[in-house]
Design an enzyme around this catalytic site. Structure first.
Site, PDB file in Angstrom:
ATOM      1  N   TYR A 220       8.987  36.101  81.271  1.00 30.50           N
ATOM      2  CA  TYR A 220       8.486  35.100  80.316  1.00 30.50           C
ATOM      3  C   TYR A 220       8.465  33.711  80.961  1.00 30.50           C
ATOM      4  O   TYR A 220       7.594  32.897  80.671  1.00 30.50           O
ATOM      5  CB  TYR A 220       9.343  35.073  79.037  1.00 30.50           C
ATOM      6  CG  TYR A 220       8.779  35.951  77.935  1.00 30.50           C
ATOM      7  CD1 TYR A 220       8.794  37.333  78.058  1.00 30.50           C
ATOM      8  CD2 TYR A 220       8.237  35.387  76.786  1.00 30.50           C
ATOM      9  CE1 TYR A 220       8.277  38.137  77.060  1.00 30.50           C
ATOM     10  CE2 TYR A 220       7.714  36.189  75.777  1.00 30.50           C
ATOM     11  CZ  TYR A 220       7.741  37.558  75.911  1.00 30.50           C
ATOM     12  OH  TYR A 220       7.218  38.352  74.922  1.00 30.50           O
TER      13      TYR A 220
ATOM     14  N   ASN B 175      12.536  39.969  71.259  1.00 29.42           N
ATOM     15  CA  ASN B 175      12.283  39.246  70.005  1.00 29.42           C
ATOM     16  C   ASN B 175      12.586  37.750  70.161  1.00 29.42           C
ATOM     17  O   ASN B 175      11.833  36.899  69.663  1.00 29.42           O
ATOM     18  CB  ASN B 175      13.148  39.809  68.871  1.00 29.42           C
ATOM     19  CG  ASN B 175      12.683  41.190  68.446  1.00 29.42           C
ATOM     20  OD1 ASN B 175      11.515  41.542  68.639  1.00 29.42           O
ATOM     21  ND2 ASN B 175      13.578  41.974  67.871  1.00 29.42           N
TER      22      ASN B 175
ATOM     23  N   TYR C 293      25.280  48.862  78.800  1.00 30.87           N
ATOM     24  CA  TYR C 293      25.461  47.407  78.781  1.00 30.87           C
ATOM     25  C   TYR C 293      24.829  46.781  80.026  1.00 30.87           C
ATOM     26  O   TYR C 293      24.006  45.875  79.935  1.00 30.87           O
ATOM     27  CB  TYR C 293      26.955  47.103  78.731  1.00 30.87           C
ATOM     28  CG  TYR C 293      27.321  45.647  78.612  1.00 30.87           C
ATOM     29  CD1 TYR C 293      27.060  44.932  77.445  1.00 30.87           C
ATOM     30  CD2 TYR C 293      27.961  44.978  79.660  1.00 30.87           C
ATOM     31  CE1 TYR C 293      27.430  43.594  77.335  1.00 30.87           C
ATOM     32  CE2 TYR C 293      28.328  43.647  79.541  1.00 30.87           C
ATOM     33  CZ  TYR C 293      28.066  42.959  78.375  1.00 30.87           C
ATOM     34  OH  TYR C 293      28.433  41.642  78.260  1.00 30.87           O
TER      35      TYR C 293
ATOM     36  N   LYS D 215      21.509  44.341  80.173  1.00 26.42           N
ATOM     37  CA  LYS D 215      21.610  42.961  80.652  1.00 26.42           C
ATOM     38  C   LYS D 215      20.713  42.730  81.867  1.00 26.42           C
ATOM     39  O   LYS D 215      20.169  41.636  82.047  1.00 26.42           O
ATOM     40  CB  LYS D 215      23.068  42.623  80.988  1.00 26.42           C
ATOM     41  CG  LYS D 215      23.989  42.589  79.760  1.00 26.42           C
ATOM     42  CD  LYS D 215      23.696  41.407  78.851  1.00 26.42           C
ATOM     43  CE  LYS D 215      24.754  41.233  77.780  1.00 26.42           C
ATOM     44  NZ  LYS D 215      24.444  40.105  76.874  1.00 26.42           N
TER      45      LYS D 215
ATOM     46  N   VAL E 167      19.323  41.251  65.496  1.00 31.29           N
ATOM     47  CA  VAL E 167      18.223  40.668  66.273  1.00 31.29           C
ATOM     48  C   VAL E 167      17.403  41.701  67.053  1.00 31.29           C
ATOM     49  O   VAL E 167      16.401  41.347  67.676  1.00 31.29           O
ATOM     50  CB  VAL E 167      18.700  39.536  67.225  1.00 31.29           C
ATOM     51  CG1 VAL E 167      19.292  38.387  66.425  1.00 31.29           C
ATOM     52  CG2 VAL E 167      19.680  40.035  68.264  1.00 31.29           C
TER      53      VAL E 167
ATOM     54  N   LYS F 188      19.750  48.236  72.646  1.00 26.26           N
ATOM     55  CA  LYS F 188      18.678  47.590  71.877  1.00 26.26           C
ATOM     56  C   LYS F 188      18.846  46.078  71.800  1.00 26.26           C
ATOM     57  O   LYS F 188      17.869  45.343  71.907  1.00 26.26           O
ATOM     58  CB  LYS F 188      18.608  48.194  70.464  1.00 26.26           C
ATOM     59  CG  LYS F 188      17.908  49.563  70.467  1.00 26.26           C
ATOM     60  CD  LYS F 188      18.053  50.281  69.155  1.00 26.26           C
ATOM     61  CE  LYS F 188      17.153  49.718  68.093  1.00 26.26           C
ATOM     62  NZ  LYS F 188      17.261  50.530  66.835  1.00 26.26           N
TER      63      LYS F 188
ATOM     64  N   THR G 139      30.405  43.705  65.595  1.00 26.14           N
ATOM     65  CA  THR G 139      31.656  43.380  66.303  1.00 26.14           C
ATOM     66  C   THR G 139      32.135  41.961  65.983  1.00 26.14           C
ATOM     67  O   THR G 139      33.295  41.644  66.229  1.00 26.14           O
ATOM     68  CB  THR G 139      31.527  43.531  67.843  1.00 26.14           C
ATOM     69  OG1 THR G 139      30.460  42.701  68.306  1.00 26.14           O
ATOM     70  CG2 THR G 139      31.254  44.965  68.238  1.00 26.14           C
TER      71      THR G 139
END
Ligand code: UDP
Length: 313
Positions: free
Chosen positions: A160, A100, A146, A150, A58, A92, A36
């Site tokens: 994390y 990642n 979406y 998110k 990514v 994804k 996009t």
């Protein structure tokens, strides 16, 4: 020289962030797979030796040579028609892509800022939306790909932060507009501007009584920059609380363009389209000392100047 990786760097928001970080004296690495995004948005940066571009998705393992101080994850299709066309990629990039980049941030000891969204609030039952509201999202509706990506992104990032002690920041972005929005991305403002310039019917979905609160891109970038530099790991809404109906927005665009041929044509309201949306920005004001300064009149005028260069009347 500090180094920042910006994913989605060739997109609307990503490219403005590239500009800002170059201006602040950073070495900027932009990454995009251009599904996009567009190289046009960053071609002016290619001659700079402190700017690099990697063509990469990514959602696949991300490698960046050398040190990294900051990572900003802005890669994602971001308009409802894009995620209807690319539901799996949307899921994804928000989930696997975020994982990642969290791994990369941990490896490089970098601070990661993720682009979250007002869509985590879904079709909200609380108004205006503050960061403590958990939202009203349909996981299996057209927007679910979406919204849930998110929401997962926020959960993963917080994990994390708490488990690995990673430095993380989360911005919940409300509707933002300005130069470099894709003309055909299907969102209200690019549609209205290009239709009004061309003298076509302005396509208002539903009866146009649903509301949005539109923030000019420079204000958003300032808020994101402040959040990145802050020590606050919880979500922060960044948006402009000035709320209008979509019909009013269409009328403002028509009046600004001054095309008296422009007529409003009503279309079906898409499924799960949020009825109201307005950011509560108390937190951003308190923690970041941030508030939007560009009003719609000024922002719409700048945006029209841009659309006039890419849309032929
Ligand atoms: N919308 C509209 N006409 C269009 C495109 C969108 O009336 O050509 C409406 C849409 O149904 C929604 C609002 O404008 O209520 C904002 O849509 P957009 O896609 O810009 O963003 P989002 O729904 O994600 O806030």
């Amino acid at each position: 020289m500090k180094k920042v990786l910006i994913t989605g760097g060739a997109g609307f928001l990503g490219s403005h962030l590239c500009d800002r970080f170059i201006k602040e004296g950073f070495h900027v690495v932009a990454m995009d797979n251009l599904i996009t995004g567009s190289l046009k948005n960053i071609e002016h940066l290619f001659p700079l030796k402190q700017f690099e571009y990697f063509h990469h998705d990514v959602s696949k393992f991300v490698h960046v040579p050398g040190n990294l101080d900051y990572i900003l994850h802005f890669a994602s299709p971001a308009s409802p028609i894009d995620y209807l066309k690319m539901p799996i990629q949307t899921l994804k990039v928000g989930s696997l892509g975020t994982h990642n980049l969290l791994g990369l941030a941990k490896e490089k000891n970098a601070r990661l800022l993720i682009a979250s969204t007002s869509e985590v609030y879904g079709d909200p039952l609380v108004h205006p939306q503050n960061e403590d509201y958990w939202g009203n999202v349909n996981p299996i509706g057209p927007r679910g790909v979406y919204d849930e990506a998110k929401r997962f992104q926020e959960a993963m990032t917080m994990a994390y932060h708490t488990y690995h002690g990673l430095e993380t920041r989360m911005v919940r972005i409300f509707n933002t507009y300005g130069p470099r929005m894709r003309v055909n991305d299907g969102r209200a403002l690019p549609a209205f501007f290009s239709q009004a310039i061309k003298g076509e019917e302005i396509t208002v979905f539903g009866d146009g009584s649903q509301t949005r609160s539109f923030c000019y891109v420079d204000d958003l970038v300032e808020g994101i920059y402040r959040l990145l530099k802050s020590d606050y790991a919880f979500p922060v809404n960044i948006g402009n609380p000035s709320e209008i109906t979509i019909l009013e927005a269409a009328q403002e665009v028509i009046d600004l363009v001054g095309n008296s041929n422009a007529k409003i044509g009503y279309r079906d309201l898409p499924m799960d389209d949020p009825k109201i949306r307005q950011p509560d920005i108390t937190r951003a004001k308190e923690i970041l000392k941030w508030t939007p300064i560009v009003n719609r009149k000024e922002g719409f005028a700048k945006t029209l100047d841009y659309f006039k260069t890419v849309v032929k009347a």
